[in-house]
Design an enzyme around this catalytic site. Structure first.
Site, PDB file in Angstrom:
ATOM      1  N   LYS A 319       0.896  -1.439   0.151  1.00 26.82           N
ATOM      2  CA  LYS A 319      -0.305  -0.365   0.315  1.00 26.82           C
ATOM      3  C   LYS A 319       0.847   1.483  -0.103  1.00 26.82           C
ATOM      4  CE  LYS A 319      -3.306  -0.261  -0.548  1.00 26.82           C
ATOM      5  NZ  LYS A 319      -3.714  -1.437  -1.625  1.00 26.82           N
ATOM      6  N   THR A 320       1.729   1.579  -0.317  1.00 24.06           N
ATOM      7  CA  THR A 320       3.075   1.980  -0.511  1.00 24.06           C
ATOM      8  C   THR A 320       3.259   2.796  -1.688  1.00 24.06           C
ATOM      9  OG1 THR A 320       4.594   0.906  -0.495  1.00 24.06           O
ATOM     10  CG2 THR A 320       4.045   1.781   2.123  1.00 24.06           C
ATOM     11  N   SER A 417      -4.801   2.377   4.042  1.00 24.34           N
ATOM     12  CA  SER A 417      -4.838   2.503   3.346  1.00 24.34           C
ATOM     13  C   SER A 417      -4.810   0.590   3.070  1.00 24.34           C
ATOM     14  CB  SER A 417      -3.810   2.527   1.880  1.00 24.34           C
ATOM     15  OG  SER A 417      -4.131   1.843   1.127  1.00 24.34           O
ATOM     16  N   GLY A 539      -4.849   3.152  -5.601  1.00 23.35           N
ATOM     17  CA  GLY A 539      -5.967   4.726  -6.097  1.00 23.35           C
ATOM     18  C   GLY A 539      -7.633   5.043  -5.717  1.00 23.35           C
ATOM     19  N   ARG A 540      -7.986   4.006  -4.650  1.00 26.98           N
ATOM     20  CA  ARG A 540      -9.594   4.025  -4.070  1.00 26.98           C
ATOM     21  C   ARG A 540     -10.016   5.080  -3.778  1.00 26.98           C
ATOM     22  NH1 ARG A 540      -7.820  -1.317  -1.925  1.00 26.98           N
ATOM     23  NH2 ARG A 540      -9.155  -3.240  -3.631  1.00 26.98           N
TER      24      ARG A 540
HETATM   25  N1  PPS Z   1       0.422   6.446 -10.031  1.00 27.44           N
HETATM   26  C1  PPS Z   1      -0.319   5.716  -9.064  1.00 27.44           C
HETATM   27  N2  PPS Z   1      -1.950   5.129  -9.151  1.00 27.44           N
HETATM   28  C2  PPS Z   1      -2.557   4.225  -8.564  1.00 27.44           C
HETATM   29  N3  PPS Z   1      -2.097   4.191  -6.974  1.00 27.44           N
HETATM   30  C3  PPS Z   1      -0.909   5.578  -6.536  1.00 27.44           C
HETATM   31  C4  PPS Z   1       0.048   5.478  -7.455  1.00 27.44           C
HETATM   32  N4  PPS Z   1       1.059   6.267  -6.512  1.00 27.44           N
HETATM   33  C5  PPS Z   1       0.693   5.490  -5.572  1.00 27.44           C
HETATM   34  N5  PPS Z   1      -0.372   5.445  -5.679  1.00 27.44           N
HETATM   35  C6  PPS Z   1      -1.279   4.507  -4.140  1.00 27.44           C
HETATM   36  O1  PPS Z   1      -0.575   3.583  -4.410  1.00 27.44           O
HETATM   37  C7  PPS Z   1      -1.412   2.472  -3.073  1.00 27.44           C
HETATM   38  C8  PPS Z   1      -1.767   1.282  -3.556  1.00 27.44           C
HETATM   39  O2  PPS Z   1      -0.183   0.702  -3.084  1.00 27.44           O
HETATM   40  P1  PPS Z   1       0.318  -0.418  -3.591  1.00 27.44           P
HETATM   41  O3  PPS Z   1       0.449  -0.660  -5.257  1.00 27.44           O
HETATM   42  O4  PPS Z   1       1.805  -0.122  -3.028  1.00 27.44           O
HETATM   43  O5  PPS Z   1      -0.658  -2.227  -3.509  1.00 27.44           O
HETATM   44  S1  PPS Z   1      -0.696  -3.133  -2.905  1.00 27.44           S
HETATM   45  O6  PPS Z   1       0.433  -3.067  -2.003  1.00 27.44           O
HETATM   46  O7  PPS Z   1       0.398  -3.820  -3.599  1.00 27.44           O
HETATM   47  O8  PPS Z   1      -1.732  -3.578  -3.481  1.00 27.44           O
HETATM   48  C9  PPS Z   1      -2.646   3.145  -3.167  1.00 27.44           C
HETATM   49  O9  PPS Z   1      -3.381   3.285  -2.179  1.00 27.44           O
HETATM   50  P2  PPS Z   1      -4.623   4.028  -1.937  1.00 27.44           P
HETATM   51  O10 PPS Z   1      -5.157   5.080  -2.612  1.00 27.44           O
HETATM   52  O11 PPS Z   1      -5.750   3.016  -0.766  1.00 27.44           O
HETATM   53  O12 PPS Z   1      -5.583   2.664  -2.853  1.00 27.44           O
HETATM   54  C10 PPS Z   1      -1.908   4.582  -4.131  1.00 27.44           C
HETATM   55  O13 PPS Z   1      -2.855   5.607  -2.828  1.00 27.44           O
END
Ligand code: PPS
Length: 597
Positions: A319-320, A417, A539-540
């Site tokens: 989630k980072t 998250s 990016g929920r």
């Molecule tokens: N470019 C871009 N597009 C979409 N999301 C982005 C991006 N950059 C950072 N983030 C942030 O990434 C969060 C999801 O993290 P991860 O990909 O590490 O999640 S996971 O562990 O693989 O499930 C996700 O968390 P949530 O917002 O809670 O969905 C995003 O905040």
């Protein structure tokens, strides 16, 4: 297990050795034609003499049936005599024609070879139920040739083998055991009688060297320092001038005269169980790169390559922004990722959990063969590696030169998250309990809530996890990315990543990425202004966590117990400074300076 106290009788200064000592000797009957009746007599004499010191001592003889009756008349007679005494010994299969198993890529060809040897055993009354086998030249045992393990199980129901190669040949006292595919691999020691036939007078360095080794030297110490010693030598050493008899009988006598150790012998299955009772921490293997050790490379299949291993790992935490980083990385023409896993999608999840026990062939099969080993950068991203107890050690063993990339965001945001992620996957506990309940649950809370809390918070203990990675990887191999910056200014982050990896050509992310206002995140820019963004699960949309919220305050405190003070604040720079990972940034800057000079 009975424990014997051994006190030296004459070497003053030795205290006590509180361990029993098990001794198993094997003689390898590799080629029946080399064996004569005189050698058989010498072997039986040795066995009887050793039985006076070691109850029930029994030689364990290996056989490769293809060589049966292929010698002179006298030698063929020797074969028959030996088989006439089959009940005097224990027996283990080599390969049918003494071929090295790693040369067989096809498991079914190995199976065919083993079936021939088994037919031979059945026809000649050789027992087939000892559960022990030895591969010629250690081939296929370590580095693991998985085809050998599978074939051994299918044909012989093998449960135990032994090798001198794990983790590598020298020194003998550092050799370890491991269990793979339910086959227990025991370390084998070295007795100083070499594979080729030697005579007492021709002993390397002169006969006195052998005597020294037996009488308080290396061989004596091998028995003293290893609670279980397995030796193997060629049968011809029992014929000729009876060097085998001389060595082992004198060794047993010397141990008896100078120590209170009582030597025992056990059949292989019991011996292996005893071994892992004594050394339970050795059960889990630690895989190394087969090409890093010449001896290992020599017994590694030519059809396999060590190039299918990652040059860097993105370790999380979850989630980072790890998936965004993954997407951006694979846009680079020289950066290649693994193929997807049917169960865990883009993540292989090898180093952290049980996939590790599938072995390195399984892992390497996920990666393409690089077209240019120098310029291509294979990588793997598994976000659970970050907080795994095992992953740093395992990764450092297999890919010690790999660079490690982690991304950090405020641990409260990460936890929130993750909680939202669980809710969207309809995790019953996450649906049942509020975020506040999850992070504030006390020791008497329902177990499902406690379990959810642990999974939610543990990856956020940034400092302790990073410290563990730094035990195994030097700071200059670790890059910590500020996840907030990755979200708002990915092109700058990707420039830093490229410099850190030393990848070329330089890829212009400022041109290749664009902010997608609909998604609300940076995405890959495609032709005609189209964008490729991450899916809905990244990016929920969910209600924001108010920074004044009691949950945030509580969360900061809940992480206090295990985090160092600065890391609890959650800011990446504080963690960098606190963990010493700041050196990474410094190292990076130094690299930048030197490369620009
Ligand atoms: N470019 C871009 N597009 C979409 N999301 C982005 C991006 N950059 C950072 N983030 C942030 O990434 C969060 C999801 O993290 P991860 O990909 O590490 O999640 S996971 O562990 O693989 O499930 C996700 O968390 P949530 O917002 O809670 O969905 C995003 O905040």
């Amino acid at each position: 297990m009975s424990v014997y106290t051994a006190q030296s009788q004459k070497f003053e200064g030795w205290a006590e050795i509180c361990s029993s000592s098990y001794l198993v000797r094997e003689a390898s009957l590799q080629q029946f034609e080399k064996f004569s009746m005189a050698a058989l007599k010498a072997l039986l004499d040795t066995q009887n003499l050793l039985r006076a010191q070691i109850t029930n001592f029994t030689f364990n003889l290996g056989f490769s049936g293809k060589f049966y009756h292929t010698g002179t008349e006298e030698e063929d007679e020797g074969d028959d005599c030996l088989l006439g005494s089959v009940d005097e010994f224990w027996w283990f299969p080599h390969m049918w024609s003494h071929m090295q198993p790693h040369l067989f890529h096809n498991e079914s060809s190995l199976v065919e070879q083993m079936i021939l040897n088994k037919k031979f055993a059945l026809e000649h009354g050789i027992p087939t139920d000892m559960g022990y086998a030895v591969a010629p030249h250690h081939s296929g045992v370590y580095p693991v040739h998985v085809q050998l393990y599978e074939a051994w199980k299918k044909v012989w129901n093998i449960k135990i083998t032994s090798t001198e190669e794990y983790p590598h040949l020298k020194p003998a006292r550092y050799r370890r055991g491991f269990i793979h595919k339910n086959i227990m691999v025991l370390p084998r020691q070295t007795c100083g009688l070499f594979t080729h036939t030697i005579f007492y007078k021709e002993y390397p360095g002169g006969p006195k060297e052998l005597d020294k080794s037996i009488q308080g030297g290396e061989l004596f110490f091998t028995v003293i320092l290893n609670p279980i010693s397995i030796f193997m030598t060629h049968l011809s050493n029992y014929g000729n001038d009876r060097l085998g008899l001389y060595t082992f009988v004198n060794l047993a006598n010397f141990v008896k005269s100078w120590t209170n150790l009582r030597l025992q012998t056990l059949p292989p299955v019991q011996l292996a169980h005893k071994y892992f009772e004594l050394f339970p921490d050795q059960k889990d293997p630690l895989w190394q790169n087969p090409c890093d050790d010449k001896r290992h490379r020599d017994i590694w299949s030519k059809e396999k390559t060590c190039d299918r291993l990652p040059k860097f790992l993105v370790i999380g935490p979850q989630k980072t922004g790890t998936t965004a980083l993954y997407l951006f990385l694979v846009m680079h023409p020289s950066i290649l990722s693994n193929s997807p896993s049917p169960k865990t999608f883009e993540e292989v999840q090898f180093f952290n959990r049980n996939n590790y026990h599938r072995g390195i062939d399984w892992y390497m099969d996920f990666f393409p063969v690089p077209s240019n080993v120098t310029t291509d950068f294979l990588f793997e991203k598994s976000a659970n590696y970050f907080h795994s107890e095992e992953a740093p050690k395992r990764a450092a063993s297999l890919v010690p030169k790999a660079k490690i990339i982690t991304i950090l965001i405020d641990p409260s945001d990460r936890a929130y998250s993750w909680y939202q992620h669980q809710r969207s996957h309809e995790d019953p506990a996450a649906l049942k309990f509020s975020f506040y309940e999850v992070i504030s649950a006390g020791p008497h809370a329902p177990s499902e809530l406690r379990a959810l809390q642990k999974r939610c918070l543990v990856p956020g203990w940034y400092a302790s996890h990073i410290e563990r990675w730094l035990v195994y990887f030097p700071p200059c191999q670790l890059l910590i990315i500020d996840g907030q910056q990755l979200r708002t200014d990915p092109a700058t982050v990707m420039d830093d990543v490229q410099k850190f990896l030393g990848v070329s050509p330089h890829y212009n992310y400022s041109e290749a990425l664009t902010f997608d206002s609909h998604k609300g995140f940076w995405c890959q820019l495609l032709e005609e202004g189209k964008t490729k963004c991450l899916g809905k699960s990244k990016g929920r949309k969910y209600p924001p966590m108010d920074s004044d919220d009691i949950s945030v305050k509580l969360l900061s405190r809940s992480q206090c117990g295990t985090l160092k003070a600065a890391a609890q604040t959650g800011s990446a720079s504080a963690i960098l400074a606190e963990t010493g990972a700041a050196e990474t940034k410094i190292a990076l800057r130094e690299n930048e300076t030197s490369s620009s000079m």
